[in-house]
Write a protein that holds these residues in place. Structure first.
Motif, PDB file in Angstrom:
ATOM      1  N   THR A 298      17.752  -5.559 -26.748  1.00 20.00           N
ATOM      2  CA  THR A 298      18.471  -5.622 -27.938  1.00 20.00           C
ATOM      3  C   THR A 298      19.523  -6.760 -28.069  1.00 20.00           C
ATOM      4  N   GLU A 299      20.707  -6.314 -27.218  1.00 21.80           N
ATOM      5  CA  GLU A 299      21.742  -7.384 -27.223  1.00 21.80           C
ATOM      6  C   GLU A 299      21.388  -8.891 -27.032  1.00 21.80           C
TER       7      GLU A 299
ATOM      8  N   SER B 178      11.015  -9.677 -38.784  1.00 23.02           N
ATOM      9  CA  SER B 178      11.257  -8.630 -37.992  1.00 23.02           C
ATOM     10  C   SER B 178      10.443  -8.672 -36.732  1.00 23.02           C
TER      11      SER B 178
ATOM     12  N   LYS C 275      14.323  -2.933 -33.225  1.00 19.48           N
ATOM     13  CA  LYS C 275      13.751  -3.724 -34.168  1.00 19.48           C
ATOM     14  C   LYS C 275      14.845  -4.883 -34.499  1.00 19.48           C
ATOM     15  N   ILE C 276      14.357  -6.150 -34.217  1.00 16.24           N
ATOM     16  CA  ILE C 276      15.526  -7.283 -34.500  1.00 16.24           C
ATOM     17  C   ILE C 276      14.900  -8.266 -35.933  1.00 16.24           C
ATOM     18  N   SER C 277      15.852  -8.180 -36.716  1.00 17.76           N
ATOM     19  CA  SER C 277      15.373  -9.167 -37.997  1.00 17.76           C
ATOM     20  C   SER C 277      16.343 -10.046 -38.403  1.00 17.76           C
TER      21      SER C 277
ATOM     22  N   ALA D  99      18.567 -10.183 -27.123  1.00 17.90           N
ATOM     23  CA  ALA D  99      17.826 -10.784 -28.235  1.00 17.90           C
ATOM     24  C   ALA D  99      18.845 -11.224 -29.490  1.00 17.90           C
ATOM     25  N   VAL D 100      19.834 -10.215 -29.810  1.00 21.05           N
ATOM     26  CA  VAL D 100      20.363 -10.663 -31.035  1.00 21.05           C
ATOM     27  C   VAL D 100      21.214 -11.713 -30.719  1.00 21.05           C
TER      28      VAL D 100
ATOM     29  N   TYR E 275      19.752  -5.329 -36.111  1.00 26.21           N
ATOM     30  CA  TYR E 275      18.937  -4.735 -35.078  1.00 26.21           C
ATOM     31  C   TYR E 275      19.033  -3.136 -35.363  1.00 26.21           C
TER      32      TYR E 275
ATOM     33  N   ILE F 179      21.651 -11.433 -38.887  1.00 23.89           N
ATOM     34  CA  ILE F 179      20.684 -10.880 -38.184  1.00 23.89           C
ATOM     35  C   ILE F 179      21.170  -9.215 -37.739  1.00 23.89           C
TER      36      ILE F 179
ATOM     37  N   THR G 214      26.266 -11.056 -37.949  1.00 24.24           N
ATOM     38  CA  THR G 214      25.446  -9.834 -37.017  1.00 24.24           C
ATOM     39  C   THR G 214      26.705  -8.655 -36.929  1.00 24.24           C
TER      40      THR G 214
END
Ligand code: ADP
Ligand code: ASP
Ligand code: MG
Length: 405
Positions: free
Chosen positions: A389-390, A381, A341-343, A392-393, A257, A255, A181
């Motif tokens: 964001t951070e 996603s 968006k987190i994928s 979740a990643v 974002y 991963i 990531t």
């Protein structure tokens, strides 16, 4: 004799010392006996500044004039690098997109390369001259300067490598390879020695900015060997290769974002056939790409429709929807740019169940609410509030066992 394309991104040409560093790398390649074409980006921050100038005058500016403005960043760096190379005793000249020419379609601001005339470049490279080519830009059939979308210099480099039948396309950047990531968000992300075209394509398309999506697509179709490596350190980078060249396949290999999306909700839309066609037809006519979509069924014949568009397209999307409101018949448009968006991406997903569930569990454990979900064969996603964001990643990186030991 090998022929290579070397591409240097914005941080690699951020100031004169960086440009001298690039020149010395190019000189080494020339001295090792390679024919070299170099593709450069604008100096770090310059394209952002140029975009801001256009937006400062008009959020709905003429895309042809936007291209005339933002393409200038690369013109500066080609000239400077050619000077630095000449100073270092290497024969070099700069080439703008229209001079090569790099022909594109007329989709200003997000043009696609239609063809590159490489004969003259090859002739000069064979005579020992380094070609320093502006990334990000080309010339449309309307005879005007076009740009290829943000991060487009990667695509210029791969397209040039294909046109010049180069042996390699080396993408030099400010990280030393492709990681599980973004290493700036997760310091214990792992560097991948190899990644498949498919996974790289998916990661790029969901926001991993290390390579522009179109560049990976082109490399895959044109069989261009890409290597991502550091401009600043002499360490092996990451090779983008065919899936069958990867022995250990992970369920999840990366991963990504993206903070580039915005969420739009249409409130109280009539729930009848033709409505989706009316909404998304109008948006596509105005060149607005839609990504994730959800529609909630309701009891009273009305529905809420939520979807995402790129933040850059938000003003145009709002204007388009306002214009179509009477015809479509919704009550209001809500726009929320504060989303991410987190994928999670991995070819192993094709054969393993439970990947999505691990994602939902990990996010739930951090009390992160999921607003929209979308999936493809090798990707899941979710859309969450940007402030997570951070968190979740990092949570997902740990949940899938990707943290470096
Ligand atoms: P350049 O200006 O050289 O084109 P970019 O900023 O476009 O560089 O791309 C490099 C950046 O991509 C890195 O600084 C890093 O923050 C980001 N990045 C995002 N995802 C990844 C990833 N999976 N691996 C490596 N870098 C990543
Ligand atoms: N300078 C352009 C941008 O910032 C192209 C690139 O760097 O690839 O998007
Ligand atoms: Mg880039």
């Amino acid at each position: 004799m090998s022929r290579i394309v070397m591409k240097f991104g914005g941080t690699s040409v951020a100031d004169l010392d960086c440009i001298r560093n690039v020149a010395s790398r190019v000189k080494r390649a020339v001295e090792a006996g390679s024919e070299v074409a170099v593709v450069v980006s604008a100096m770090a921050g310059v394209t952002n500044q140029l975009v801001a100038y256009c937006q400062g005058l008009s959020p709905l500016h003429d895309a042809r004039e936007y291209d005339a403005v933002v393409a200038t960043g690369e013109q500066v760096t080609t000239g400077l690098l050619a000077i630095a190379l000449q100073e270092a005793g290497v024969e070099a000249r700069s080439w703008q997109g229209w001079q090569v020419p790099i022909r594109t379609d007329n989709a200003h601001g997000k043009a696609r390369i239609a063809g590159i005339e490489g004969t003259e470049l090859i002739r000069r490279m064979q005579s020992g001259q380094v070609a320093v080519v502006s990334g990000f830009q080309g010339i449309g059939t309307d005879n005007r300067i076009t740009t290829l979308g943000r991060g487009g210099s990667d695509t210029s480099a791969v397209a040039l490598a294909a046109a010049l039948r180069a042996d390699r396309c080396d993408i030099y950047t400010d990280v030393d390879g492709v990681y599980t990531t973004d290493p700036r968000i997760v310091p214990n992300a792992k560097k991948l020695a190899r990644i498949s075209y498919e996974e790289m394509l998916e990661l790029a398309s969901v926001g991993a900015k290390v390579l522009q999506t179109r560049s990976v697509e082109l490399a895959m179709n044109e069989r261009v060997r890409i290597q991502v490596l550091s401009s600043f350190a002499d360490v092996p980078g990451t090779l983008v290769v065919d899936e069958d060249e990867i022995v250990e396949k992970q369920n999840v290999s990366g991963i990504a974002y993206s903070r580039d999306d915005a969420k739009i909700t249409l409130r109280r839309v009539p729930d009848r056939p033709g409505i989706a066609a009316a909404v998304f037809g109008a948006l596509s006519e105005h060149n607005v790409n839609v990504d994730m979509i959800v529609q909630n069924v309701s009891a009273d014949g009305m529905t809420d429709m939520t979807f995402t568009v790129s933040k850059a397209d938000l003003p145009r999307a709002q204007a388009t929807l306002a214009g179509a409101q009477a015809q479509i018949g919704f009550s209001e448009v809500l726009a929320d740019p504060n989303v991410a968006k987190i994928s999670v991406v991995g070819v192993g997903m094709r054969s393993h169940a439970g990947v999505a569930n691990t994602m939902f569990r990990a996010l739930a454990d951090k009390a992160i609410n999921i607003q929209v979900i979308s999936t493809s064969e090798i990707k899941v996603s979710v859309l969450v509030a940007a402030e997570y964001t951070e968190l979740a990643v990092r949570a997902l990186h740990t949940a899938y066992g990707l943290d470096a030991a």
